[in-house]
Structure formats: structure tokens, C-alpha cells
Design a protein around this motif. Sequence first.
Motif, short mmCIF file in Angstrom:
data_model
loop_
_atom_site.label_atom_id
_atom_site.label_comp_id
_atom_site.label_asym_id
_atom_site.label_seq_id
_atom_site.Cartn_x
_atom_site.Cartn_y
_atom_site.Cartn_z
N ILE A 289 88.29 70.21 -20.32
CA ILE A 289 88.10 70.78 -21.66
C ILE A 289 87.55 72.19 -21.56
O ILE A 289 86.87 72.55 -20.59
CB ILE A 289 87.18 69.91 -22.54
N SER A 290 87.86 72.99 -22.56
CA SER A 290 87.42 74.38 -22.62
C SER A 290 86.97 74.69 -24.04
O SER A 290 87.62 74.29 -25.00
CB SER A 290 88.57 75.33 -22.27
N PHE A 291 85.85 75.35 -24.15
CA PHE A 291 85.38 75.82 -25.46
C PHE A 291 84.26 76.83 -25.25
O PHE A 291 83.74 76.97 -24.15
CB PHE A 291 84.92 74.66 -26.34
N ASN A 292 83.91 77.53 -26.33
CA ASN A 292 82.79 78.48 -26.31
C ASN A 292 81.81 78.13 -27.41
O ASN A 292 82.20 77.57 -28.44
CB ASN A 292 83.27 79.90 -26.60
N VAL A 293 80.56 78.45 -27.20
CA VAL A 293 79.59 78.42 -28.30
C VAL A 293 78.93 79.79 -28.33
O VAL A 293 78.48 80.30 -27.30
CB VAL A 293 78.52 77.33 -28.11
N HIS A 294 78.89 80.38 -29.52
CA HIS A 294 78.35 81.72 -29.66
C HIS A 294 76.90 81.68 -30.11
O HIS A 294 76.45 80.69 -30.69
CB HIS A 294 79.18 82.51 -30.69
N ALA A 295 76.22 82.78 -29.90
CA ALA A 295 74.85 82.90 -30.40
C ALA A 295 74.89 82.83 -31.92
O ALA A 295 75.80 83.38 -32.56
CB ALA A 295 74.25 84.22 -29.94
N GLY A 296 73.95 82.16 -32.50
CA GLY A 296 73.88 82.07 -33.96
C GLY A 296 74.92 81.15 -34.56
O GLY A 296 75.35 81.35 -35.70
N GLU A 297 75.35 80.14 -33.79
CA GLU A 297 76.41 79.27 -34.27
C GLU A 297 76.15 77.83 -33.82
O GLU A 297 75.61 77.60 -32.73
CB GLU A 297 77.74 79.75 -33.67
N ILE A 298 76.50 76.90 -34.69
CA ILE A 298 76.43 75.49 -34.30
C ILE A 298 77.85 74.97 -34.11
O ILE A 298 78.64 74.98 -35.05
CB ILE A 298 75.73 74.63 -35.38
N LEU A 299 78.18 74.57 -32.87
CA LEU A 299 79.47 73.92 -32.65
C LEU A 299 79.23 72.42 -32.67
O LEU A 299 78.45 71.90 -31.87
CB LEU A 299 80.06 74.35 -31.30
N GLY A 300 79.91 71.76 -33.58
CA GLY A 300 79.76 70.31 -33.66
C GLY A 300 80.87 69.62 -32.90
O GLY A 300 82.03 69.99 -33.02
#
Lengths: 526, 366
Positions: A289-300
Motif C-alpha cells: 500500500i502507498s499513501f501520504n499524510v500531510h501536516a495539518g491533516e487527518i487521514l482516516g
Amino acid sequence: MTGQDNNAERRENAAPAIELRGISKAFGPVQANKDISISVQPGTIHGIIGENGAGKSTLMSILYGFYKADAGQIFIHGEETLIPDSQAAIRAGIGMVFQHFKLVENFSVLENVVLGVEEGEMIRPSLAKARKHLKELADEYELHVDPDAKIEDLGVGMQQRTEILKALYRQADILILDEPTGVLTPAEADHLFRILNGLKEQGKTIILITHKLREIMEITDTVSVMRRGEMTATVKTAETSPEQLAELMVGRKVLLEVDKKPAEPKEPVLEVENLRMVDEFGVERVKGISFNVHAGEILGIAGVSGNGQAELLKILGGIANGTGQIKVNGQELDLTGKHSDGRSRRERGISHVPEDRQHLGLIMDFAAWENLAFGYHHEPEFQKNKLFMNIPGMIKDAEDKMESFDVRPPNAHLEAKSFSGGNQQKIVLAREITRNPDLLLVGQPTRGVDIGAIEFIHKQIIALRDEGKAILLVSVELDEILSLSDRIAVMFDGHIMGERMPEETNETELGLLMAGVTDTDEGEAA
Amino acid sequence: MEKMPRWADVLLIPLINLTIAFSISALVILAIGENPVVVVKMMVSGALGSSYGWGYTLYYATNFLFTGLAVAVAFQASLFNIGGEGQAAMGGLGVALVCLFIPFPHWAVALVFAMAGGALFGAIWALIPAYLQAKRGSHIVITTIMFNFIAASLLNYLLVNVLRPTGSMDPSSARFPETTHLPTFHDMLTPFGINFSKAAPVNISLLIGLVMAVAVYFLLWRTRLGYEIRSFGKNQSASVYAGISITKITIVAMMISGGIAGMMAINNTMGESERLIMNSVEGAGFIGIAVALMGRNHPFGVLLAALLFGFLYQGGGEVSLWTKIPRELIIVVQALVIMFTGALDNMVRMPVERAFIRAAKRRKAS
């Protein structure tokens, strides 16, 4: 007041299926049930709702003969009944479906159903009889399960049906279900509710224990609310609202909607590239799997539990090894070697609120102050000198954190196990959030947590986001995913099935993704 | 939220447990055909009636204190070290080598080196099972008990073939030189005008044992290592979550445990027999398990339990000397004590707890 007249009439016609009068039960110093009286009409679905630790399960365990009440009487269909053990409960026509199924994993459905009620010395005639009976039950109530399938090969939904069949086979006409939807997908939950409605139409009485307001509103006829061991109200479901029930449960007004500003995502903090993980049995649990999480963000991350989310969190938290590439703030993490451990992750600015706080996040026998340093016990502020830890300092630090996170009771010397689920979770959150991490991993932040604390926990997570931190949220509660996340990824069978924006999707669409229905837009996501 | 007062938890409940255990022991003695009152009198006077009796009681208690602490440290890491027997035996070898082959000017210097030697040999003997557990998953209960037999055979071989002085018929090492002889309580107390029995073997090792108990307390509850040991013992998966290395804690906790067990040899080998003999440990390693269980793996509890078992051991010896009750009866008594203080503890605890809570409620109501 015709409704009341009707009620009165009904009471004359039929005695309540179950009536409890003045039930009390204490465990040592804890009064789990205080003078509880409740009357359940036959042929209805009666909800019992309350926060964790409100005493719902204790009450049902008394009814099922697991505990003996200190005081009070039980009436079944108008007759006073003593229920010293579960055999007596079964004889009285009570069936129970537990939160954690009580099935023999390597037995077939049929064998499980017959277990304990076999007739005669030989097993074959009972099995044959049960097979026939099971078929009737299945046709009657939409309860189809392959009788020869082994339990271990069945999904949780099917296992639950087996439990219901078990109860019905024992001629239960009162069925108690304890948190039955906790492990189900939305579709499976819908099917369960159809089954329950079918049972009701056939005249069965159903008691549904849950902490989910939505379920209560959707399916019950009457609902009783418990708070701190007491029955605070019994109301007709049609005459109440979720807000009112929440207030009755918590004892004050609760904000059900999460209040948050739109996210302002900045640079990526977490970058995951082709992550894979094979567990100790050689089964691949995370499949690239591949994904990003950015600063100031909630990835659910949504998904039915057991689809690789837990493993994903474990790799990120340094508990399990994986292969692939993970970067935090542009620097690669060690996924297999010496630095693939919890301590190294914390040093890289990753804090982790684990899914299972009782087995991972806390040591239940440790005092709160010991738990509040757990994982950070190498930090210089907790050391007195080279040899000894700074214990007064640790206690002081714990007291401060408990105050700012409103942990109750605010006693740092109490063992973790003496706190309620919500307060335990607050201890974990206090420990992880106050470290000011760049990336916060959160698994099931509100599992087993009471409504009052959910509100608080959600606010803390959003506050951390607003400070510009990256947050990865894993939850099986779709409501939670939808209300907290700024972006949603759905996991199924170790894959990410797709990404959605919360405002552009709905439960149905997410539910399909969670069930593995292929997402044709997958290429566009990320 | 009432709770049982702490004194009841720490004192009252163990006392009730012991009373029950001793009552049943009395029944067993009756069944053998002896008078329990006479037997108890004999035990008390034999173990505590003279400075000679005290001297033996405290000597045994010292052995049990070391092995009890050893088992307790491992228990705190949820490692069941039943290899105390072998580790203490190897500790004896370490002590003997130090005493025999290094010339010492004074017993105090010899004691420090002997402690180090005993601890080192005991720790190494625990290291191998610990390594096998941490790296290979071989269960520590199995490996440590096997290592008891290996240690016994190894010592047997060494005493018969290597350490036995030429011409001696006795499978034991030569006597340690005079400068390594530890002061007994007789030597230590005479300057204060107290006439302690000269024949009693209790010696300065008891004081070392007390220091070790305090050291273990500080290790477990004041240091980071102790914190990690205890968290590992309570919850392994949470410890991994916190970044605590399973391998490290398993090995370190077992080496500390083995080291303390090995240090026991300063009492029996250096202090009492003053040479290395066969089967010098005499089962103290196993009694240490009972002592740790009864003492709830807390150094203070271990100390009390060690004293109790020292009393039982010495008193029981006296009884078997003067009556037809076999020495093995003491094992029965020990077993009953362990059963009631350990396994059946809740049988007493729950009703007592309820009684206290009821009493507190009544006080509140009135």
C-alpha cells in the motif's frame, strides 16, 4: 393518553417477558447495579444503552445466571424465577449472544449448535435431528448458514448467526444480544437487524445491548438508559431523540457532531510507498500500500477490522517489521533492523495511540504515573541521575497531564485498571499528545469509550491537527471516520481500495469499498 | 469507594492463611499419631529456643533469602527461573575457585571477590537458558531445570576429578585458607558481650543478604531497568510497543537472578563448610521458589518468608531428630503454607475484603 391506555391493556393481557425488580450487585467496592427495575414486553425489541461501565453487561450476566444478584427478583412471563446458572437461564427460555462468541473454532456449525444439548449416547441421531431443525430455523428467520462449515472458516457475521441459531435451537424465546454490531460491516449489521425484526414478528422478545445511539433509534421499540449502575430512564424509542438519549447516558448535554474547521494540509509528513507485511504464519497482511499524510491533516483509514489496518499501525509504530519504504519528514524509517522499534519511532517524532489500549497502550497493573511515562521513560526529565529515575518528578508530571486531560479520578497512584475505558484512553492520549509529535498514529481512539469522553478525545485530536501535525486515524466506526477525517482511505484485504473526501462520499459507498467491491477510480486517488 | 486497609492486606490475610495451613498440618501430625502441641513446642524450642537454634534458623534463612530474591527478580519479568539450585551450585564453584586460588590478606577482601565470583558463575549459568529463551524460544522452565542437572553433574565431576586434594577420600575441594573464613555471629557478637553459640553457622552473609534485599527493592522500583523488567513482566506486548527489547530484558533479568542465586554460596560454601562439597545447595534453590511465591516477589515479603522457611527447616530438623515424624513432613507443611498463601489466597482474601467493606459501610451509615 390512548398510548397509556393501550399499555395498561397490554399489561393485563400479557405479563412482561422479563421483569427485574430491585436488582443490585456490587463487586467489592464497586456498585455495578443499583436497585434496577425494568420490564420488557413480549414481542418487542428492547434496547439497553449506556456508557462503558454503566452496568449493562453485569445486568445481563445476572439475567443469564453468570452472576448472582445481591438483591432483587427476576420474573419471567410473570413468574418469579431463580437463575443460579446459565442452564437455568436456558430452561427459562433465555438465549444470549455474547460480544465475544463462545464457539468451538474447529467444530462445524452443526456441532456447535448441538454442543451441550446432545441427546443420548450417540452423536449421530442428535446431529441429524439438529440438521433438520436448523433448516427450519434458517428458512423461518433468514438465518442461512452452511451447517457443515467449520467455524474458523466463517466470517464474523456468520459466526454471529451461528450463535443466534444456538440460542434458538435451545428454544429461547427471549434473546439477549451484547454489542452485536461491533465487528460487523454496515451491510452485515443491516442483515442482522432484518433477522432481529423477523424474530420479533414471530413473537420473540429481544434485548439489545449497545452503546450506539443509531442502532437504538433504528431498531428498538423501547429503550432503557443506564448510567453508573442505575437505570435512569425507560422511554419509547419513537418518542425520543438521539440527543435526548445521549444526555440521559452522560448526565449532561453532549455535542454529537464534531466541530472542526476545514483542514489546511501542508507538506507531507508521512510518505508510505509499497508497504508489505507478512505475519508470523506466513500470511501476507499488508499487500503493497502507498499513501501520504500531510501536516495539518487527518487521514482516516476505514475498514472492517482484520483487513490489515492493525498491521499497518504496528509497522508504523515499530512493533512489527515490514518491507517497502516509509519516510517521515523526508527521512526513511528502518523497517526491519535495529531501529525498527517503538523507542526509535518516538525519537523520530512519531507518537502512537494503539488500537488496543489494554494490551498495548497501558500496563493495567501499573499506576497511572508509571503509565504516563511508558515508552518515554528514557527521557531526561524522568531521570534523577545515571542510576535512578526521578519518581517524584514522574508523579508530578503525571498529575499535570491528568489535570489537563481531565482524567477522572485525578489520582496518579491508582492502577490503570481502576479507571474507566474513557479515562484509560485519556491517559494514553495525554501521554502521546503532550510529546508534541510530528505524526500521531491513532487506532480506534474511542473504542469502549463513553460518549462524554468521545467528545473530548475528538477535540484533542482536532486540536493537534490544527497545530499543524499529521494524524493517521484508523477506526472501524464509520461515523468517526466520516466526522474526523479530512481524507479517507478504505482498506480491504491488505489493499487500499480507494481514497475519498468525506464531504463527497457516504456510508453506502464506503461500505461497498470496505466489503472489497472494486473501486474503478483507484488510479486517480492519492 | 472503600478499600481494605493496607495492614489487613499485608499482615492479617497472610496470618489467617498461615493459621489455616498450620491447622491442617496439625491434623496431619495427629494422623501420624503424634501430639501436634508437643511437636510445635519442639519446633519452636529447636529453632528459636537457643542461640544455637537461632543460629541455624538464620543460616537457612540466609540461603533462602538469596534464592528467594533470585526467583523474585525473574518472576517480576514473568520468567520462571527454577534453576536457582544449579545457579547456586555454580556460584559455589565460583566462590571456591576465588577462595582457593587467590591469596587474600583479609576476609573482607575475600568476601568481595567471592561475591563477584559466585555472582558471575551463577549469572553465566542463567545466561545460557536466557539466551535460548530470547533467541530460540526454548522455554525457560525446561532449560533452567535441565541446567540444574548439568550443574550437579559438572560439580560432581570437578569435585571427584579436579578439585579433590590428592589422597582425600571425600569428593570435596580442599579447605579454604584461614584468611577467607567469614566471621560468624559468635565472632561478631562477642565484642558486644553477647555470647552467641559458637557452633551455629550463621555468619556475616546474612547482612549481605539484607543489603541485597534492599538493593533488589531499589533495582525494581527506582531504576529504569527495574521499570522495564516490571513492565515486561506484566505485559510483554505493551513493552514491545514502548520500545523495550524483549531479548535484552530476558537476558539481563535472568543474569541478575542467576547472579543473586550464585551469591548464595558465600553463605553455605564460604561461610559454613569453608570448602566446596557435594550437593552444597541442599534444595535451597527450590525452596527459593516457595519463598518468592509467598513473599509475593517483593524483597520485604521474601525476607519474611525466608525467615519462616528457615524456622520450618531448622524446627523440622529437630522434630525428625526426636520423634518418629520424618523430616519430609516439613515439606508437607511447606506445601500447605505455599498452597494457602499462594494458590488459595483469594479464598481468604475475598471474604475478609467484603467484611471490611461491610464494616466501613455500617460505620458510614451510623
